[in-house]
Scaffold this motif. Sequence first.
Motif, PDB file in Angstrom:
ATOM      1  N   LYS A  10       0.986  -1.135   0.011  1.00 56.31           N
ATOM      2  CA  LYS A  10       0.073   0.128   0.120  1.00 56.31           C
ATOM      3  C   LYS A  10       0.667   1.239   0.032  1.00 56.31           C
ATOM      4  N   LEU A  11       1.984   1.134   0.199  1.00 60.79           N
ATOM      5  CA  LEU A  11       3.133   2.194   0.231  1.00 60.79           C
ATOM      6  C   LEU A  11       3.811   2.396  -1.079  1.00 60.79           C
ATOM      7  N   VAL A  12       3.244   2.784  -2.145  1.00 61.54           N
ATOM      8  CA  VAL A  12       3.962   3.024  -3.481  1.00 61.54           C
ATOM      9  C   VAL A  12       3.457   4.457  -3.666  1.00 61.54           C
ATOM     10  N   MET A  68      -2.618   7.730   4.989  1.00 64.76           N
ATOM     11  CA  MET A  68      -1.231   7.582   5.421  1.00 64.76           C
ATOM     12  C   MET A  68      -0.401   7.519   3.868  1.00 64.76           C
ATOM     13  N   ARG A  69      -0.699   6.762   3.069  1.00 59.35           N
ATOM     14  CA  ARG A  69       0.133   6.883   2.018  1.00 59.35           C
ATOM     15  C   ARG A  69       0.492   8.123   1.564  1.00 59.35           C
ATOM     16  N   VAL A  70      -0.424   8.810   1.473  1.00 59.53           N
ATOM     17  CA  VAL A  70       0.064  10.222   0.635  1.00 59.53           C
ATOM     18  C   VAL A  70       0.971  10.898   1.648  1.00 59.53           C
ATOM     19  N   ALA A  71       0.727  10.742   3.071  1.00 60.89           N
ATOM     20  CA  ALA A  71       1.596  11.486   4.129  1.00 60.89           C
ATOM     21  C   ALA A  71       3.014  10.862   3.785  1.00 60.89           C
ATOM     22  N   PHE A  72       3.191   9.465   3.582  1.00 62.63           N
ATOM     23  CA  PHE A  72       4.445   8.783   3.507  1.00 62.63           C
ATOM     24  C   PHE A  72       4.963   9.299   2.193  1.00 62.63           C
TER      25      PHE A  72
END
Length: 407
Positions: free
Chosen positions: A208-210, A299-303
């Motif tokens: 999910k973290l791409v 959360m992904r956008v923040a990362f």
Amino acid sequence: MKVSSRVHRMKESSTLAVAARAAALKKEGADIVAFGTGEPDFDTPSNIKDAAIEGLRAGLTKYVATPGTLDARTAVAGKLRDENGIPCKAEHISITAGAKHALYLVLQTLIDPGDEVILPTPAWVSYRPLIELAGGRCVEVAGSMERGFKVLPEELAAAMTPRTAAVILNSPSNPCGITYTPDEIRALCEVIARHPSAVLVSDEIYEKLVYPEIQPGLQHFSPGSLPAMAERTITLNGMSKAFAMTGWRIGYVCAPGSSGFIQELIKLQGQMTNNIPAFFMPAIVEALSPRSASQVEAMRVAFARRAGVVDELVRAVPRFRSVRSTGAFYSFPSIAACKGLTSAGGRAITDAQSFAEALLLEAHVALVPGGDFGECAADHIRITFAAEEALLRKGMARIAEFTGALR
Ligand SMILES: Cc1ncc(COP(=O)(O)O)c(C=O)c1O
């Protein structure tokens, strides 16, 4: 007291060791900036917490089936089919105490003494010890930084032998922070497909973290969705990273097809741990429901934003060389240019280990030295950017000052 040689030989997890050391210094009053541990700084979304609390209140306090309830396994299988294109059913799933436990079970179920497991490196610290604990031989294939830490099909082909039992692929990668493109994964799978006895273990915990914000068009790809690989791919995943649920210890393994592999794995799990807490089962269903999607995306956008900030700050350190982070929450720069220098506090920098130690003691920033991520990673450090931007800037400023003061 006697300790078995196989456990005695095993190394402690260096990421957990760094966290313990930083916590001890913090307790003594030091203002430590912790970039060591690989866990989101966000809290678990409240709808997921509520589902567990309701499960507890509803009396989900007894043993359930070892691989999890049918509801939870159905939710996992549905997610893997719909989002990842993996042709599987609930009966192909087991829910485990974290993806780490899933990996342990997979390797114990798969490996006979002397079997080879190919590990593209730099790679997560637990793969090698768990391969070796299972009696396997870990064959590292180093991905060079010049090629973005990615292993090429011809390099994989050269490492494969009739003894190759498994190839491990982890994209997005811990510790490199890189993501293989779908075409790159297809090309690696073509090599594996030529070796009928080899299995692909695809660790998709960071799926999910791409960050297409950093590499336009980039997306996660599951090799288990390829028809030629569907019955030869074991997919690992879990709740820890995508849903900010590291402390819950929820992972899962999917092994489709008629090989009976998953039943053998569940037999082992049944002798070890049985089911994970029964009242987590509704929380898994909730996490995988559309109700959680917007929180995961936030959360992904923040990362993604933090990846951009950290990349820029890492590139601004003259003695570092790095690759852009396109996934997970790690930056993995080389500190090779710092070797042979001495810190302001008089400590000799001979490798990433001594760099990290001096940095912790003199600049109070905790990060993980690269040595345990593979033989090729001894000159790298892992910076986890699971922290607010202000803290990232504070820690990076300390790293830059420490590195600039080396003589
Ligand atoms: C690549 C990789 N796989 C698996 C895990 C294990 O995750 P968990 O056991 O929390 O599900 C981690 C955790 O750091 C990881 O980085």
